[in-house]
Design a protein around this motif. Sequence first.
Motif, short mmCIF file in Angstrom:
data_model
loop_
_atom_site.label_atom_id
_atom_site.label_comp_id
_atom_site.label_asym_id
_atom_site.label_seq_id
_atom_site.Cartn_x
_atom_site.Cartn_y
_atom_site.Cartn_z
N ALA A 100 6.91 5.41 -16.77
CA ALA A 100 7.74 5.68 -15.49
C ALA A 100 9.01 5.02 -15.52
CB ALA A 100 6.95 5.52 -14.21
N ASP A 101 10.00 5.57 -15.16
CA ASP A 101 11.22 4.89 -14.80
C ASP A 101 11.57 5.01 -13.42
OD1 ASP A 101 12.36 7.16 -14.56
OD2 ASP A 101 13.09 7.26 -16.62
N LEU A 173 8.91 -5.30 -4.65
CA LEU A 173 7.51 -5.75 -3.88
C LEU A 173 6.48 -4.61 -4.11
CD1 LEU A 173 8.33 -7.86 -0.83
CD2 LEU A 173 7.38 -8.56 -2.88
N ALA A 174 7.04 -3.52 -3.95
CA ALA A 174 6.26 -2.04 -3.95
C ALA A 174 5.72 -2.05 -5.48
CB ALA A 174 7.08 -0.92 -3.63
N ILE A 175 6.59 -2.57 -6.48
CA ILE A 175 6.17 -2.26 -7.89
C ILE A 175 4.89 -3.53 -8.14
CG2 ILE A 175 6.75 -3.03 -10.11
CD1 ILE A 175 9.67 -2.19 -9.60
N PHE A 176 5.05 -4.70 -7.48
CA PHE A 176 3.86 -5.63 -7.82
C PHE A 176 2.40 -5.04 -6.86
CE2 PHE A 176 7.48 -8.80 -7.89
CZ PHE A 176 7.25 -8.81 -9.32
N VAL A 177 2.65 -4.30 -5.88
CA VAL A 177 1.42 -3.68 -5.15
C VAL A 177 0.80 -2.53 -5.99
CG1 VAL A 177 1.00 -2.66 -3.02
CG2 VAL A 177 2.62 -4.47 -2.90
N ALA A 178 1.83 -1.70 -6.78
CA ALA A 178 1.39 -0.80 -7.19
C ALA A 178 0.60 -1.41 -8.66
CB ALA A 178 2.55 0.32 -7.65
N TYR A 179 1.39 -2.24 -9.22
CA TYR A 179 0.58 -3.01 -10.56
C TYR A 179 -0.72 -3.53 -10.18
CZ TYR A 179 -0.31 -6.13 -14.25
OH TYR A 179 -0.64 -6.94 -15.20
N ALA A 180 -0.80 -3.97 -8.99
CA ALA A 180 -2.09 -4.56 -8.44
C ALA A 180 -3.31 -3.45 -8.38
CB ALA A 180 -2.09 -5.29 -7.28
N LYS A 181 -2.85 -2.46 -7.78
CA LYS A 181 -3.97 -1.15 -7.57
C LYS A 181 -4.10 -0.47 -9.14
CE LYS A 181 -2.74 0.55 -3.05
NZ LYS A 181 -4.14 0.61 -2.56
N LEU A 182 -3.29 -0.65 -9.98
CA LEU A 182 -3.68 0.11 -11.31
C LEU A 182 -4.20 -0.89 -12.24
CD1 LEU A 182 -0.44 2.25 -11.70
CD2 LEU A 182 -2.67 3.06 -10.99
N VAL A 183 -4.07 -2.27 -12.25
CA VAL A 183 -4.29 -3.02 -13.43
C VAL A 183 -5.86 -3.20 -13.51
CG1 VAL A 183 -4.54 -5.28 -11.74
CG2 VAL A 183 -3.93 -5.23 -14.38
N ASP A 184 -6.79 -2.72 -12.63
CA ASP A 184 -8.04 -2.59 -12.88
C ASP A 184 -8.59 -1.34 -13.37
OD1 ASP A 184 -8.69 -5.41 -11.81
OD2 ASP A 184 -9.04 -4.79 -9.77
N MET A 185 -7.93 -0.27 -13.32
CA MET A 185 -8.44 0.90 -13.66
C MET A 185 -7.62 1.22 -15.15
SD MET A 185 -6.21 3.35 -11.03
CE MET A 185 -6.56 5.05 -12.03
N ALA A 186 -6.71 0.57 -15.49
CA ALA A 186 -6.07 0.99 -16.63
C ALA A 186 -5.19 -0.09 -17.29
CB ALA A 186 -5.05 2.28 -16.57
N MET A 383 5.60 2.18 -2.92
CA MET A 383 4.28 2.08 -3.93
C MET A 383 3.77 3.43 -4.21
SD MET A 383 0.68 0.84 -2.67
CE MET A 383 0.59 2.17 -1.87
N LEU A 384 3.74 4.55 -3.08
CA LEU A 384 3.21 5.82 -3.42
C LEU A 384 4.08 6.49 -4.54
CD1 LEU A 384 1.72 8.52 -2.69
CD2 LEU A 384 3.36 8.96 -0.85
N SER A 385 5.58 6.50 -4.66
CA SER A 385 6.26 6.99 -5.21
C SER A 385 6.08 6.68 -6.85
CB SER A 385 8.01 6.86 -5.00
OG SER A 385 8.05 5.49 -5.32
N ILE A 386 5.70 5.20 -7.02
CA ILE A 386 5.46 4.70 -8.09
C ILE A 386 4.16 5.30 -8.97
CG2 ILE A 386 4.96 2.47 -9.54
CD1 ILE A 386 7.01 1.19 -7.44
N LEU A 387 3.30 5.02 -8.13
CA LEU A 387 1.77 5.66 -8.39
C LEU A 387 1.76 7.23 -8.74
CD1 LEU A 387 -0.54 3.90 -5.63
CD2 LEU A 387 0.01 3.12 -8.18
N THR A 398 -5.08 11.73 -11.40
CA THR A 398 -3.79 12.23 -10.58
C THR A 398 -3.92 11.64 -9.22
OG1 THR A 398 -4.01 14.29 -12.02
CG2 THR A 398 -2.58 14.17 -10.00
N ILE A 399 -2.62 11.13 -8.75
CA ILE A 399 -2.54 10.60 -7.52
C ILE A 399 -1.37 11.84 -6.93
CG2 ILE A 399 -1.40 9.02 -5.86
CD1 ILE A 399 -2.72 6.70 -7.61
N GLU A 400 -1.99 12.12 -5.58
CA GLU A 400 -1.13 13.19 -4.71
C GLU A 400 -0.96 12.65 -3.37
OE1 GLU A 400 -3.82 16.59 -4.41
OE2 GLU A 400 -3.92 17.17 -6.48
N PRO A 401 0.54 12.87 -2.97
CA PRO A 401 0.80 12.14 -1.81
C PRO A 401 0.23 13.09 -0.51
CG PRO A 401 2.51 13.41 -2.71
CD PRO A 401 1.44 13.53 -3.70
N GLY A 402 0.09 12.24 0.67
CA GLY A 402 -0.32 13.00 1.81
C GLY A 402 0.33 12.92 2.77
#
Length: 458
Positions: A100-101, A173-186, A383-387, A398-402
């Motif tokens: 992702a860019d 900062l949102a990039i770091f939060v997104a990274y923290a959410k993903l690092v355990d699953m991939a 963070m949502l846009s990154i995920l 897949t992650i879908e916005p709400g």
Amino acid sequence: MPAVSAGADGKETRKAAAGFAAAPAISYRECKGCGRMNAVEALPEGSAARCDRCNTVLRNARRNPVNRTLAFALSALALFSVATFTPLLTMSISGQQITADLTTGSLQLDKQGFWVLGVLVGLTTILAPAARLATSCYVLMALRMTRPPMHLAPVFRWAARLKPWSMIEVYLLAIFVAYAKLVDMAQVEVGIAVIAFAGVMIAMIAADLALDPDVVWEAIDRRERAAALLPQDRPGKGAIGCECCGFVSTPAPGSHAAACPRCGSPLHRRKSDSIARAWALAIAAIVLYIPANLYPVMTVVSLGRGAPDTIMSGVIELAHAGMWPLALLVFFASITVPVLKLLALIYLLVTTQLGSAKHLRRRTVIYRLVEGIGRWSMIDIFMLSILVGLVRLGNLATIEPGIGAISFAGVVILTMFAAECFDPRLMWDAAEAAHPTRSPTKAPEQPSPGSAHTSSTA
């Protein structure tokens, strides 16, 4: 207050020759915090002039502000180009790899029908920062030309207006939060764009700290006009300070559409319908804040099954994973800040309408805090846009916005507009109208206009 000699050490002479002469011995500024007209003397480098009544900064005198600001802005623009066209994050899971860019999140939000969020993310992370850097560099470089173009004032005005909507540091900062959410699953790899973004943030902060807007405006006056606009010897009755460039002028009697002679911005003694507009926007934000917390901001779909996440559940998930610093950061930015900002706005509006003369300086500081911190609540949206841009593996994940994300973004934007609409000078006006026999501040009474006091910023 000491004034700077025009020929001290030859510095001011060289500045004048370059088109960036020192400020006049005395100029007048209307305080944006309380509305008082202050006499500001020429400042030595590294000092600031503050309003004697509310202590709001009127001007900061920087060392070599044009060249230093231009260097930092050009560096930020170059790094921003790198950050835009290089990978941001790369995720690998089950033999699949997705990169992702910066533009991916906005495009994916649009594809999933959340085009409003896509446009908002694109504006605040790509268009506004790029336009702000480009306009700043254009003006500062043009002022160094022998015959610069004649439209620098409106361009520099837009550079100032874009500042609140350029949210590079929040996105980082949102990039770091997104990274923290993903690092355990991939497996997640940080791309060069993240490093470039950090550089952009540092360079933009340095440019803001180096800039003295008054020096730029004075240079634009001299370059674009045969005779520079000179400050009034003493502002007369009806004088108004421009909210954009700070120039004090007296509109013609009976003028209903006066404009600043320096930058062209509309002149208003006070922001029109300030209280009513701020109330309307704050109430709308309160209404949207309810669904923003009740409805999911995103749904994680794995193997065909979805698990919706609200703002609070996202904070709890980070806490359970042991990432307490990030959990506290998201809780503060997404839950605490919006609530405190709305409460502070209501407090300011109510006390203004009641004509309260208590804690006026403190309330002015509260307003500045409300004005400055609201943008940080965009962490969840970024963070949502990154995920959404990164986790798109079909039935696997897949992650879908709400709908909660749209409501929350509305809360953030409405509170930012509400803070912008509110005019803190009305607090002082209302206090003086309600208590005409006593001063609304403990400072000794001074003749109008007052004299600003200086303090060192070195």
